[in-house]
Design a protein around this motif. Structure first.
Motif, short mmCIF file in Angstrom:
data_model
loop_
_atom_site.label_atom_id
_atom_site.label_comp_id
_atom_site.label_asym_id
_atom_site.label_seq_id
_atom_site.Cartn_x
_atom_site.Cartn_y
_atom_site.Cartn_z
N VAL A 128 11.30 1.09 -15.12
CA VAL A 128 10.12 0.40 -14.60
C VAL A 128 9.99 0.63 -13.09
CG1 VAL A 128 9.08 -1.86 -14.16
CG2 VAL A 128 10.04 -1.33 -16.41
N TYR A 129 11.09 0.44 -12.36
CA TYR A 129 11.06 0.63 -10.91
C TYR A 129 10.70 2.06 -10.54
CZ TYR A 129 13.45 -3.89 -10.51
OH TYR A 129 13.78 -5.22 -10.58
N MET A 130 11.24 3.01 -11.28
CA MET A 130 10.97 4.42 -10.98
C MET A 130 9.50 4.74 -11.20
SD MET A 130 13.47 6.39 -9.90
CE MET A 130 13.07 8.01 -10.51
N VAL A 131 8.95 4.32 -12.34
CA VAL A 131 7.56 4.63 -12.65
C VAL A 131 6.62 4.01 -11.61
CG1 VAL A 131 5.70 4.23 -14.31
CG2 VAL A 131 7.96 4.91 -15.12
N VAL A 132 6.82 2.72 -11.31
CA VAL A 132 5.94 2.05 -10.35
C VAL A 132 6.09 2.67 -8.97
CG1 VAL A 132 5.47 -0.14 -9.19
CG2 VAL A 132 5.93 -0.11 -11.64
N GLY A 133 7.32 2.93 -8.55
CA GLY A 133 7.55 3.51 -7.23
C GLY A 133 6.94 4.89 -7.08
N ILE A 134 7.13 5.74 -8.07
CA ILE A 134 6.60 7.11 -8.00
C ILE A 134 5.07 7.11 -8.01
CG2 ILE A 134 6.42 9.28 -9.29
CD1 ILE A 134 9.33 8.89 -10.15
N VAL A 135 4.48 6.30 -8.90
CA VAL A 135 3.02 6.23 -8.97
C VAL A 135 2.43 5.71 -7.66
CG1 VAL A 135 1.08 5.06 -10.09
CG2 VAL A 135 2.94 6.00 -11.48
N SER A 136 3.04 4.65 -7.12
CA SER A 136 2.53 4.06 -5.88
C SER A 136 2.64 5.04 -4.72
CB SER A 136 3.31 2.78 -5.57
OG SER A 136 2.85 2.21 -4.37
N HIS A 137 3.77 5.73 -4.63
CA HIS A 137 3.95 6.68 -3.52
C HIS A 137 3.03 7.88 -3.68
CE1 HIS A 137 5.93 9.74 -0.99
NE2 HIS A 137 6.22 8.71 -0.22
N ALA A 138 2.86 8.35 -4.91
CA ALA A 138 1.97 9.49 -5.14
C ALA A 138 0.52 9.15 -4.80
CB ALA A 138 2.08 9.93 -6.60
N ARG A 139 0.14 7.92 -5.03
CA ARG A 139 -1.23 7.50 -4.77
C ARG A 139 -1.47 7.19 -3.29
NH1 ARG A 139 -6.59 7.64 -5.64
NH2 ARG A 139 -7.58 5.58 -5.78
N CYS A 140 -0.53 6.48 -2.66
CA CYS A 140 -0.77 5.95 -1.32
C CYS A 140 0.18 6.49 -0.25
CB CYS A 140 -0.67 4.42 -1.32
SG CYS A 140 -1.87 3.60 -2.38
N GLY A 141 1.26 7.12 -0.64
CA GLY A 141 2.20 7.63 0.35
C GLY A 141 2.79 6.49 1.18
N ALA A 142 2.79 6.66 2.50
CA ALA A 142 3.37 5.65 3.40
C ALA A 142 2.55 4.36 3.42
CB ALA A 142 3.49 6.20 4.81
N ALA A 143 1.33 4.39 2.90
CA ALA A 143 0.48 3.20 2.89
C ALA A 143 0.57 2.43 1.57
CB ALA A 143 -0.97 3.59 3.15
N SER A 144 1.65 2.65 0.81
CA SER A 144 1.82 1.93 -0.45
C SER A 144 1.81 0.43 -0.20
CB SER A 144 3.15 2.33 -1.10
OG SER A 144 3.15 3.71 -1.44
N PRO A 145 1.12 -0.34 -1.04
CA PRO A 145 1.02 -1.79 -0.82
C PRO A 145 2.37 -2.47 -0.97
CG PRO A 145 0.13 -1.20 -2.97
CD PRO A 145 0.39 0.09 -2.26
N GLY A 146 2.61 -3.47 -0.13
CA GLY A 146 3.86 -4.19 -0.21
C GLY A 146 3.94 -5.10 -1.42
N ASP A 147 2.81 -5.57 -1.91
CA ASP A 147 2.75 -6.41 -3.10
C ASP A 147 1.77 -5.78 -4.07
OD1 ASP A 147 2.46 -8.32 -5.05
OD2 ASP A 147 2.22 -10.00 -3.68
N LEU A 148 2.26 -5.34 -5.21
CA LEU A 148 1.43 -4.60 -6.16
C LEU A 148 0.27 -5.44 -6.67
CD1 LEU A 148 1.37 -1.77 -7.40
CD2 LEU A 148 2.62 -2.68 -9.36
N GLN A 149 0.41 -6.76 -6.70
CA GLN A 149 -0.68 -7.61 -7.19
C GLN A 149 -1.92 -7.55 -6.28
OE1 GLN A 149 0.47 -11.60 -8.83
NE2 GLN A 149 2.42 -11.10 -7.86
N LEU A 150 -1.71 -7.16 -5.02
CA LEU A 150 -2.82 -7.15 -4.08
C LEU A 150 -3.82 -6.03 -4.37
CD1 LEU A 150 -0.95 -7.89 -0.73
CD2 LEU A 150 -2.10 -9.48 -2.27
N VAL A 151 -3.46 -5.09 -5.25
CA VAL A 151 -4.40 -4.01 -5.57
C VAL A 151 -5.50 -4.50 -6.51
CG1 VAL A 151 -2.55 -2.32 -5.28
CG2 VAL A 151 -3.14 -3.12 -7.58
N VAL A 152 -5.33 -5.67 -7.10
CA VAL A 152 -6.32 -6.20 -8.04
C VAL A 152 -7.37 -6.99 -7.26
CG1 VAL A 152 -6.72 -7.61 -10.10
CG2 VAL A 152 -4.54 -6.38 -9.81
N ALA A 153 -8.60 -6.52 -7.31
CA ALA A 153 -9.68 -7.16 -6.55
C ALA A 153 -10.06 -8.49 -7.19
CB ALA A 153 -10.89 -6.24 -6.50
#
Length: 380
Positions: free
Chosen positions: A193-218
């Protein structure tokens, strides 16, 4: 660095968890760290174990109240509730599940908790991939220093940590021999789980990955759904910790609450409600409580995860030294000693890191007792 830390922390936490299986197998009468330390090392060590474990449980439960208030705010985002009100609503929701008096009774709820986390991750990852990048990639990059690296490593240790109640879990398992299977399967699942979420987040946002994944939900229906799912998960998580803590208190000072009949139920209800009230007050009354919880967690969680397990096993193996081959002695004891040293390093470095963060946040405004801490007034 993050990927390497994630991979490295998997075998460390798996190893220390299996060490606790070895301890329980040798001395099955122990049901908590305090029992094990008193039995294998010294009664005073047992006292340290009891206090370390239950102080950690109290502040962890309080932290869950804070997180639960955030989830309640997400559910009622249109009302823009402040933390004290949202936490109060959350505490009311906690009262029914607090009436479980054994971990065995929480087996099904634990599965529900896991399911809600998986559903939340699926929704958040989907939103991360399908929403415009400038709306979800909101993280701020800061050049890491010693404290940043130490905090990151310790963060991964905490992400895997569950050793604090593994002796209790073994004591309530139908067949404790299945404990190693449970450890391996659960940690492997966490790793994936950690690997999938981390890789997807970094691939999408790079260094600007959100600190809290829930914040991506509008704001909208999906934010309410995620809030409800996290409310269920946090309710069950709080219940697990408070159950172990309240049971320990009952064994020492209120044994009648563990008996049968309405009177025992009333005593248990009174104790769990009192603990819940204390958690609520601490969560709202003490300024910078989240940083304080992180500081205490950095100290106690490292001790419980990486220091106590190898310490107990080294004490146990010392008693059985004559029954083992010399090369087995050097390899097994050397590995346990190395993990113990690593735990001491993480204890010092992570505690210092949290002290630095605490000092930085203390200089900011809006951190008074019973502050609003609205997620949406703060731009979240």
């Amino acid at each position: 660095f993050a990927l390497g830390s994630l991979i490295a922390c998997l075998p460390v936490n798996t190893y220390t968890s299996l060490l606790l299986g070895e301890v329980y197998k040798a001395v099955p009468e122990v049901v908590t760290y305090g029992d094990a330390l008193a039995r294998l090392i010294h009664p005073r060590a047992g006292t340290v174990g009891y206090w370390s474990l239950y102080v950690f449980f109290f502040f962890t439960a309080t932290n869950y109240v804070i997180c639960l208030s955030d989830s309640i705010q997400s559910v009622a985002y249109a009302l823009d509730w402040c933390r004290p009100l949202a936490a109060g609503v959350g505490c009311v929701l906690l009262i029914p599940t607090n009436q479980y008096r054994s971990l065995g009774a929480l087996g099904f709820l634990s599965f529900v908790s896991f399911a809600t986390i998986v559903a939340t991750l699926i929704i958040c990852v989907y939103m991360l991939l399908t929403t415009e990048a400038d709306k979800v990639c909101t993280g701020e990059y800061a050049a890491p220093d010693f404290y940043g690296y130490s905090s990151a490593i310790s963060g991964f240790v905490f992400a895997y940590a569950g050793q604090s109640m593994m002796l209790e879990l073994q004591s309530e398992m139908k067949d404790p021999r299945d404990f190693p299977k449970s450890v391996l399967s659960s940690f492997f699942t966490l790793f994936v789980v950690y690997m999938v979420v981390g890789i997807v987040s970094h691939a999408r946002c790079g260094a600007a990955s959100p600190g809290d994944l829930q914040l991506v939900v509008a704001k909208g229906p999906w934010k309410v759904v995620v809030g409800v799912l996290m409310t269920i998960h946090l309710t069950i998580s709080y219940t697990l910790y408070q159950q172990v803590l309240c049971r320990a208190i009952c064994i020492k000072v209120l044994p009648g609450a563990l008996g049968k009949g309405p009177g025992a139920r009333v005593q248990w209800f009174a104790l769990t409600t009192l603990l819940l009230a204390c958690c609520y007050l601490c969560a709202n009354l003490v300024p910078l409580f989240i940083d304080l919880v992180n500081l205490i967690g950095a100290f106690f969680c490292t001790v419980l995860s990486c220091v106590f397990p190898p310490m107990l096993v080294l004490a146990l193996r010392r008693q059985d030294r004559d029954n083992r081959k010399r090369w087995v002695h050097w390899v097994s004891d050397g590995t346990a000693a190395a993990v113990f040293v690593l735990g001491i390093y993480l204890l010092i470095s992570c505690t210092l890191s949290c002290l630095v963060v605490l000092g930085q946040d203390a200089s900011k405004s809006g951190n008074g007792p019973f502050g609003c801490h609205s997620l949406f007034q703060e731009g979240s």
